[in-house]
Design a protein around this motif. Structure first.
Motif, PDB file in Angstrom:
ATOM      1  N   SER A 226     -21.549   6.916 -24.848  1.00  0.00           N
ATOM      2  CA  SER A 226     -22.734   6.516 -25.587  1.00  0.00           C
ATOM      3  C   SER A 226     -23.099   5.091 -25.181  1.00  0.00           C
ATOM      4  O   SER A 226     -22.269   4.333 -24.688  1.00  0.00           O
ATOM      5  N   GLN A 227     -24.370   4.758 -25.412  1.00  0.00           N
ATOM      6  CA  GLN A 227     -24.869   3.434 -25.089  1.00  0.00           C
ATOM      7  C   GLN A 227     -24.058   2.361 -25.812  1.00  0.00           C
ATOM      8  O   GLN A 227     -23.761   1.320 -25.252  1.00  0.00           O
ATOM      9  N   GLU A 228     -23.670   2.643 -27.060  1.00  0.00           N
ATOM     10  CA  GLU A 228     -22.903   1.665 -27.848  1.00  0.00           C
ATOM     11  C   GLU A 228     -21.525   1.465 -27.216  1.00  0.00           C
ATOM     12  O   GLU A 228     -21.031   0.357 -27.122  1.00  0.00           O
ATOM     13  N   ASP A 229     -20.920   2.566 -26.741  1.00  0.00           N
ATOM     14  CA  ASP A 229     -19.570   2.485 -26.185  1.00  0.00           C
ATOM     15  C   ASP A 229     -19.509   1.735 -24.867  1.00  0.00           C
ATOM     16  O   ASP A 229     -18.519   1.096 -24.563  1.00  0.00           O
ATOM     17  N   CYS A 230     -20.550   1.847 -24.039  1.00  0.00           N
ATOM     18  CA  CYS A 230     -20.439   1.167 -22.748  1.00  0.00           C
ATOM     19  C   CYS A 230     -21.323  -0.062 -22.674  1.00  0.00           C
ATOM     20  O   CYS A 230     -21.324  -0.755 -21.663  1.00  0.00           O
ATOM     21  N   GLY A 231     -22.073  -0.346 -23.738  1.00  0.00           N
ATOM     22  CA  GLY A 231     -22.824  -1.595 -23.807  1.00  0.00           C
ATOM     23  C   GLY A 231     -23.925  -1.731 -22.776  1.00  0.00           C
ATOM     24  O   GLY A 231     -24.325  -2.831 -22.423  1.00  0.00           O
ATOM     25  N   GLN A 232     -24.443  -0.621 -22.251  1.00  0.00           N
ATOM     26  CA  GLN A 232     -25.605  -0.728 -21.358  1.00  0.00           C
ATOM     27  C   GLN A 232     -26.485   0.512 -21.474  1.00  0.00           C
ATOM     28  O   GLN A 232     -26.020   1.580 -21.871  1.00  0.00           O
ATOM     29  N   ALA A 233     -27.749   0.316 -21.125  1.00  0.00           N
ATOM     30  CA  ALA A 233     -28.704   1.424 -21.229  1.00  0.00           C
ATOM     31  C   ALA A 233     -28.624   2.278 -19.965  1.00  0.00           C
ATOM     32  O   ALA A 233     -28.334   1.767 -18.888  1.00  0.00           O
ATOM     33  N   PRO A 234     -28.872   3.584 -20.094  1.00  0.00           N
ATOM     34  CA  PRO A 234     -28.887   4.433 -18.911  1.00  0.00           C
ATOM     35  C   PRO A 234     -29.948   3.969 -17.916  1.00  0.00           C
ATOM     36  O   PRO A 234     -30.976   3.446 -18.319  1.00  0.00           O
ATOM     37  N   LYS A 235     -29.692   4.176 -16.618  1.00  0.00           N
ATOM     38  CA  LYS A 235     -30.652   3.739 -15.596  1.00  0.00           C
ATOM     39  C   LYS A 235     -31.837   4.683 -15.493  1.00  0.00           C
ATOM     40  O   LYS A 235     -32.903   4.291 -15.065  1.00  0.00           O
ATOM     41  N   ALA A 236     -31.637   5.950 -15.842  1.00  0.00           N
ATOM     42  CA  ALA A 236     -32.797   6.847 -15.927  1.00  0.00           C
ATOM     43  C   ALA A 236     -33.385   6.654 -17.317  1.00  0.00           C
ATOM     44  O   ALA A 236     -32.752   6.988 -18.313  1.00  0.00           O
ATOM     45  N   PRO A 237     -34.574   6.060 -17.383  1.00  0.00           N
ATOM     46  CA  PRO A 237     -35.116   5.710 -18.702  1.00  0.00           C
ATOM     47  C   PRO A 237     -35.083   6.886 -19.680  1.00  0.00           C
ATOM     48  O   PRO A 237     -34.800   6.693 -20.872  1.00  0.00           O
ATOM     49  N   GLY A 238     -35.312   8.098 -19.169  1.00  0.00           N
ATOM     50  CA  GLY A 238     -35.353   9.261 -20.060  1.00  0.00           C
ATOM     51  C   GLY A 238     -34.017   9.570 -20.707  1.00  0.00           C
ATOM     52  O   GLY A 238     -33.960  10.215 -21.758  1.00  0.00           O
ATOM     53  N   MET A 239     -32.921   9.126 -20.093  1.00  0.00           N
ATOM     54  CA  MET A 239     -31.606   9.465 -20.615  1.00  0.00           C
ATOM     55  C   MET A 239     -31.253   8.642 -21.856  1.00  0.00           C
ATOM     56  O   MET A 239     -30.270   8.911 -22.517  1.00  0.00           O
ATOM     57  N   LYS A 240     -32.061   7.607 -22.133  1.00  0.00           N
ATOM     58  CA  LYS A 240     -31.718   6.804 -23.308  1.00  0.00           C
ATOM     59  C   LYS A 240     -32.208   7.458 -24.596  1.00  0.00           C
ATOM     60  O   LYS A 240     -31.751   7.146 -25.683  1.00  0.00           O
ATOM     61  N   TYR A 241     -33.145   8.371 -24.454  1.00  0.00           N
ATOM     62  CA  TYR A 241     -33.628   9.049 -25.654  1.00  0.00           C
ATOM     63  C   TYR A 241     -32.661  10.148 -26.032  1.00  0.00           C
ATOM     64  O   TYR A 241     -32.076  10.788 -25.179  1.00  0.00           O
ATOM     65  N   ARG A 242     -32.521  10.367 -27.337  1.00  0.00           N
ATOM     66  CA  ARG A 242     -31.650  11.445 -27.766  1.00  0.00           C
ATOM     67  C   ARG A 242     -32.440  12.751 -27.684  1.00  0.00           C
ATOM     68  O   ARG A 242     -33.029  13.203 -28.639  1.00  0.00           O
ATOM     69  N   HIS A 243     -32.472  13.339 -26.483  1.00  0.00           N
ATOM     70  CA  HIS A 243     -33.204  14.595 -26.269  1.00  0.00           C
ATOM     71  C   HIS A 243     -32.625  15.706 -27.118  1.00  0.00           C
ATOM     72  O   HIS A 243     -31.543  15.583 -27.660  1.00  0.00           O
TER      73      HIS A 243
END
Ligand code: TXA
Ligand code: MG
Length: 356
Positions: A226-243
């Motif tokens: 998860s973004q919280e666990d690794c402290g960075q946003a996904p590089k594919a912008p779409g992957m940051k949304y909880r699809h």
């Protein structure tokens, strides 16, 4: 509201009527309209990739944030130089090995690609799908079709035209119904603008397959964490949304098969006693063990392709059946399992119970 036409266009039927339908669909795209079409991965929602208005319309139809870039679909290698400013050796090798097919490459874009299509990025995602209807449709459309998955934002990607219709009726001009898709989860995305190349979204083309062609390939850490666990946003912008979050709360349970079934059954019993409607996503091998309101087989553990194939349909079915709690078995993070787990983790908001 648009009057969305649903057109049956199955493989093999290579008659005049089919050609005419594809021409009609292509004309809609060239005139700035939207057409959903089958690919080998999931259904796409297509518009002219080189027309900024078409991309705007795609975002509107999907209810998707416009900083989430679109994949440009092409039908042959000759089309690539117009949209990619640099075509590295790695891209040629991957195209030879996997195109047409379920692989998307990130490359630097040319001026021909509007920022509306790339969500403001200077790179473009390109894919040559292998589905014969997709290829013919792209050719008829002028060669460059921008297409996200044809679901409304927040729903699983559609694996059937009926799911596209559920989400898109009244919002787009046409749906080409090519039957059920083959793979069932979205393409692998690899970023070729970095060294080593990096997988931004796992898919049917696995890391192992890519490494055979390219040598070392990295995987974006956010693929399995998860973004919280690794402290960075996904590089594919779409992957940051909880699809594709199902309406019911989804929990993934990892561990030995007997421990997993026992745990799920005890949680399910408690939940049902508390008035919840409980669904289970299980594998064929242990399906009979489960005690819950709705138990669905996602396929066989011996055949991960069958799991990729049915996962999204099952998530939609649970929504239709209004289950309020869902427990799913977990899968290995190797090979195709990585893509399956990545989609499940996102659907579960990374809610995992690890019994190992
Ligand atoms: O299998 C597929 O790829 C399907 C079919 C229709 O081809 N398409 C699909 O598109 O899954 P979509 O829009 O649902 O997902 C595209 C993903 C998003 O996560 C987006 O952020 C990422 O690709 N993407 C697109 N362009 C990018 C870029 N230039 N850099 C990084 N990520 C990009
Ligand atoms: Mg999508």
């Amino acid at each position: 509201m648009k009057d969305t036409k649903l057109i049956q266009i199955m493989d093999g039927e290579d008659d005049g009527a089919r050609a005419e339908m594809l021409q009609k669909a292509g004309q809609i795209i060239r005139e700035g309209g939207l057409v959903a079409f089958p690919t080998e991965t999931v259904y796409g929602l297509g518009g002219d990739a080189l027309n900024p208005d078409s991309s705007r319309k795609i975002y509107e139809a999907k209810g998707r944030p416009s900083d989430n870039p679109l994949i440009v679909h092409i039908a042959n290698m000759k089309a690539l130089p117009r949209i990619a400013a640099d075509i590295p050796e790695a891209a040629r090798k991957l195209a030879d090995a996997f195109w047409p097919g379920p692989l998307t490459m990130i490359l630097p874009k040319t001026e021909a690609v509007p920022y509306e299509t790339t969500g403001g990025l200077d790179t473009v995602a390109v894919r040559m799908p292998s589905h014969p209807v997709a290829l013919a449709f792209i050719r008829e459309s002028g060669g460059y079709v921008a297409a996200p998955s044809a679901n409304t934002s927040g729903k699983p990607s559609p694996t059937l035209a009926a799911y596209v219709a559920e989400d898109m009726n009244g919002r787009i001009d046409m749906i080409l119904d090519g039957g059920q898709v083959g793979i069932g989860i979205e393409s692998t995305i690899i970023d070729l603008t970095v060294t080593p190349p990096q997988i931004l979204r796992p898919g049917y083309v696995t890391r192992e397959m890519l490494e055979k062609v390219l040598g070392e390939v990295a995987v974006d850490v956010t693929v399995m964490k998860s973004q919280e666990d690794c402290g960075q946003a996904p590089k594919a912008p779409g992957m940051k949304y909880r699809h594709y979050a199902p309406a019911g709360e989804l929990v993934i349970v990892q561990g030995q098969p007997e421990a997993v079934t026992a745990y799920i059954n005890s949680r399910a019993a408690e939940d049902m006693a508390a008035g919840e409607k409980v669904g289970v996503i299980g594998t064929a091998e242990v399906l009979d063990e489960y005690r819950a309101n709705v138990v669905k087989s996602v396929g066989s553990r011996m055949d991960e392709e069958s799991i990729a194939h049915s996962l999204y349909a099952i998530l939609r079915e649970f929504d239709d059946e209004k289950v309020t709690r869902i427990y799913s078995e977990g899968f290995s993070a190797e090979g195709l399992g990585q893509a399956i787990m990545n989609r499940l983790l996102k659907a579960a908001g990374h809610h995992v119970v690890d019994l190992t």
